[in-house]
Design a protein around this motif. Sequence first.
Motif, short mmCIF file in Angstrom:
data_model
loop_
_atom_site.label_atom_id
_atom_site.label_comp_id
_atom_site.label_asym_id
_atom_site.label_seq_id
_atom_site.Cartn_x
_atom_site.Cartn_y
_atom_site.Cartn_z
N GLY A 67 -49.43 -51.59 -6.34
CA GLY A 67 -48.65 -50.37 -6.31
C GLY A 67 -49.09 -49.42 -5.21
N VAL A 68 -50.39 -49.32 -5.01
CA VAL A 68 -50.90 -48.47 -3.93
C VAL A 68 -50.48 -49.01 -2.58
N ARG A 69 -50.56 -50.32 -2.40
CA ARG A 69 -50.18 -50.91 -1.12
C ARG A 69 -48.71 -50.66 -0.82
N GLU A 70 -47.87 -50.63 -1.85
CA GLU A 70 -46.43 -50.46 -1.65
C GLU A 70 -46.02 -48.99 -1.50
N ALA A 71 -46.88 -48.07 -1.92
CA ALA A 71 -46.56 -46.64 -1.87
C ALA A 71 -46.75 -46.09 -0.46
N SER A 72 -46.08 -44.99 -0.18
CA SER A 72 -46.21 -44.31 1.10
C SER A 72 -46.63 -42.87 0.87
N PRO A 73 -47.41 -42.30 1.78
CA PRO A 73 -47.78 -40.89 1.64
C PRO A 73 -46.54 -40.00 1.70
N ASN A 74 -46.61 -38.87 1.03
CA ASN A 74 -45.47 -37.96 1.01
C ASN A 74 -45.78 -36.68 1.78
N ALA A 75 -44.87 -35.73 1.72
CA ALA A 75 -45.00 -34.51 2.52
C ALA A 75 -46.22 -33.68 2.12
N ALA A 76 -46.66 -33.79 0.87
CA ALA A 76 -47.84 -33.05 0.45
C ALA A 76 -49.11 -33.61 1.10
N HIS A 77 -49.21 -34.93 1.19
CA HIS A 77 -50.35 -35.54 1.88
C HIS A 77 -50.36 -35.13 3.35
N ALA A 135 -44.99 -31.07 -5.67
CA ALA A 135 -46.01 -31.02 -4.62
C ALA A 135 -45.41 -31.12 -3.23
N THR A 136 -44.35 -31.92 -3.07
CA THR A 136 -43.78 -32.11 -1.73
C THR A 136 -43.14 -30.84 -1.18
N ARG A 137 -42.86 -29.89 -2.05
CA ARG A 137 -42.36 -28.60 -1.59
C ARG A 137 -43.46 -27.54 -1.58
N ALA A 138 -44.24 -27.50 -2.67
CA ALA A 138 -45.22 -26.42 -2.84
C ALA A 138 -46.38 -26.54 -1.86
N VAL A 139 -46.87 -27.75 -1.63
CA VAL A 139 -48.05 -27.90 -0.77
C VAL A 139 -47.73 -27.59 0.70
N ILE A 184 -50.36 -35.17 -6.94
CA ILE A 184 -49.97 -35.14 -5.52
C ILE A 184 -49.39 -36.48 -5.08
N SER A 185 -49.70 -37.54 -5.80
CA SER A 185 -49.18 -38.87 -5.45
C SER A 185 -48.00 -39.29 -6.30
N ALA A 186 -47.64 -38.46 -7.28
CA ALA A 186 -46.57 -38.85 -8.20
C ALA A 186 -45.25 -39.05 -7.48
N GLU A 187 -44.96 -38.20 -6.48
CA GLU A 187 -43.69 -38.33 -5.76
C GLU A 187 -43.70 -39.49 -4.77
N SER A 188 -44.86 -40.14 -4.64
CA SER A 188 -44.93 -41.37 -3.86
C SER A 188 -44.72 -42.59 -4.74
N GLY A 235 -62.57 -23.14 11.26
CA GLY A 235 -62.89 -23.33 9.86
C GLY A 235 -62.94 -24.80 9.49
N GLY A 236 -62.68 -25.07 8.23
CA GLY A 236 -62.72 -26.46 7.81
C GLY A 236 -62.07 -26.67 6.46
N LEU A 237 -61.70 -27.92 6.21
CA LEU A 237 -61.13 -28.33 4.93
C LEU A 237 -62.03 -29.40 4.35
N PHE A 238 -62.48 -29.19 3.12
CA PHE A 238 -63.17 -30.23 2.37
C PHE A 238 -62.16 -30.77 1.38
N LEU A 239 -61.71 -31.99 1.60
CA LEU A 239 -60.67 -32.60 0.78
C LEU A 239 -61.33 -33.56 -0.20
N CYS A 240 -61.33 -33.17 -1.45
CA CYS A 240 -61.94 -33.96 -2.53
C CYS A 240 -60.82 -34.45 -3.44
N THR A 241 -60.78 -35.72 -3.70
CA THR A 241 -59.71 -36.23 -4.55
C THR A 241 -60.25 -37.00 -5.74
N GLN A 242 -59.56 -36.84 -6.86
CA GLN A 242 -59.82 -37.66 -8.04
C GLN A 242 -59.04 -38.97 -7.95
N ASN A 243 -58.16 -39.07 -7.00
CA ASN A 243 -57.29 -40.25 -6.88
C ASN A 243 -58.03 -41.42 -6.25
#
Length: 235
Positions: A58-68, A219-223, A11-15, A83-91
């Motif tokens: 690298g993280v500091r220089e990156a920006s969130p994308n449309a999937a985020h 991800a920027t299109r599919a999500v 999900i962060s690759a396109e960032s 309802g609700g979203l539980f957002l769990c990330t391996q990132n």
Amino acid sequence: MNVFVLTGAGISAESGLGTFRDRGGMWSRFDPARLATPEAFARTPEAVHAFYNLRRRGVREASPNAAHAALADLERGLAARGGGLFLCTQNVDDLHERGGARAVTHMHGELLRARCTACGAGRPWAEDLAVATPCPDCGRRGGMRPDVVWFGERPLHLAAIEAALLSADLFVAIGTSGAVYPAAGFAAQARAAGIRTHEINLAPSDTADAFDAATYGPATRAVPDFAADLLARTG
């Protein structure tokens, strides 16, 4: 509707942040045994710090994308519908938070945090670390490390993650390889509990057979398409 979303490096690759296990991914270029284990840190802390300082920049220089941003919209939309979203990330990056998500569970820790191995104190940390960096809490030098989960260490928040997973109506995995446990087992665990499962990825993951449905593409299109469709169906 309660939705459990698991995200991985895809999900962060396109960032501009690299993946790990794909062809050309980080672990094909760097040896994790030399850079991402407690033993490596004890043996060659300078090399470990150099590697993670580079990743932190690298993280500091990156920006969130449309999937985020789409997941942040999904979080707000599900809450508005009761309802609700539980957002769990391996990132270990903070792009979900900067993309607008209010509650993110980092099961592998956070690169923009540091922890002292001497006193255990942790805190936000955006700058470089070095062997000479003193702990702001106990003053010891040599023990400050990235507050991330290394190989051989136990992922974080597992009890809360399991409870949220088993109370979900839908499990969605986005940008994950399906190769790293325990996260790789979440789809099968959800399916065994009668929870619908959906994979969003560039290509089928190692655990693709555990999903009831799948969407393959960037991800920027599919999500965003998935999130908008889900909110339309639950509205």
